[in-house]
Design an enzyme around this catalytic site. Structure first.
Site, short mmCIF file in Angstrom:
data_model
loop_
_atom_site.label_atom_id
_atom_site.label_comp_id
_atom_site.label_asym_id
_atom_site.label_seq_id
_atom_site.Cartn_x
_atom_site.Cartn_y
_atom_site.Cartn_z
N GLU A 64 1.21 -1.54 -0.08
CA GLU A 64 -0.01 0.43 0.10
C GLU A 64 0.57 1.74 -0.23
OE1 GLU A 64 -2.11 -0.51 3.86
OE2 GLU A 64 -0.15 0.60 5.13
N HIS A 70 5.20 6.62 7.57
CA HIS A 70 5.39 5.63 9.23
C HIS A 70 6.47 5.86 9.99
CE1 HIS A 70 2.29 3.39 8.30
NE2 HIS A 70 2.25 3.35 7.07
N CYS A 118 4.86 0.94 15.26
CA CYS A 118 5.19 1.26 14.03
C CYS A 118 4.31 3.19 14.80
CB CYS A 118 3.74 0.95 13.23
SG CYS A 118 3.88 1.93 11.75
MN MN Z 1 0.63 1.76 5.33
#
Ligand code: MN
Length: 150
Positions: A64, A70, A118
């Site tokens: 994606e 991130h 994350c």
């Molecule tokens: Mn992602």
């Protein structure tokens, strides 16, 4: 997490008190394999969330891209990831940044899980999935063609 809950104990094996293990995404909403999600910190005043994702042996996250960034730290095992047109081997405690609108995917090896923290903005755009044309472009790089799972 309520502001009054200051401490949550680690219960072993990357599980924490009162932190539910969630589905990575809604089943059928995007391609992925054997991934779970836990929200460790979520606080309006921080404008960000810290999550723990675990990719079980042989699993992978969704290929994606999106405008939000991130910031990732591997905390369990090892694995690999695609960021843009590059595949990176990941070891425990490695850091990975995923820039805006950059294709990315994380994979665990067949032998063991890959777990990572994350950090993301609380308010963020929805991930985009690759179109057939995007996949054709991505597959122009042989390493990327071999790596991606869709
Ligand atoms: Mn992602």
């Amino acid at each position: 997490m309520s502001e009054y809950e200051l401490h949550r104990s680690h219960r072993g094996d990357f599980h924490w008190d009162k932190v539910p293990v969630l589905a990575y995404k809604q089943e059928g909403s995007a391609p992925f394999k054997k991934v779970t999600r836990q929200i460790l910190f979520e606080d309006a005043s921080l404008d960000c969330q810290l999550r723990y994702f675990e990719v079980a042996a042989g699993g992978h996250t969704t290929l994606e891209r999106h405008s939000h960034v991130h910031a990732v730290m591997v905390v369990r095992g090892s694995g690999s990831c695609l960021v843009g047109a590059q595949v990176h081997a990941l070891n425990t405690h490695d850091l990975i940044k995923v820039p805006p609108l950059t294709w990315h995917q994380f994979r665990a090896p067949a032998e063991h899980p890959l777990g990572f923290l994350c950090m993301v903005n609380s308010a963020r755009d929805r991930p985009q999935l690759p179109s057939s044309a995007d996949l054709v472009s991505l597959r122009e790089v042989a390493l990327v063609a071999d790596f991606i799972r869709v």
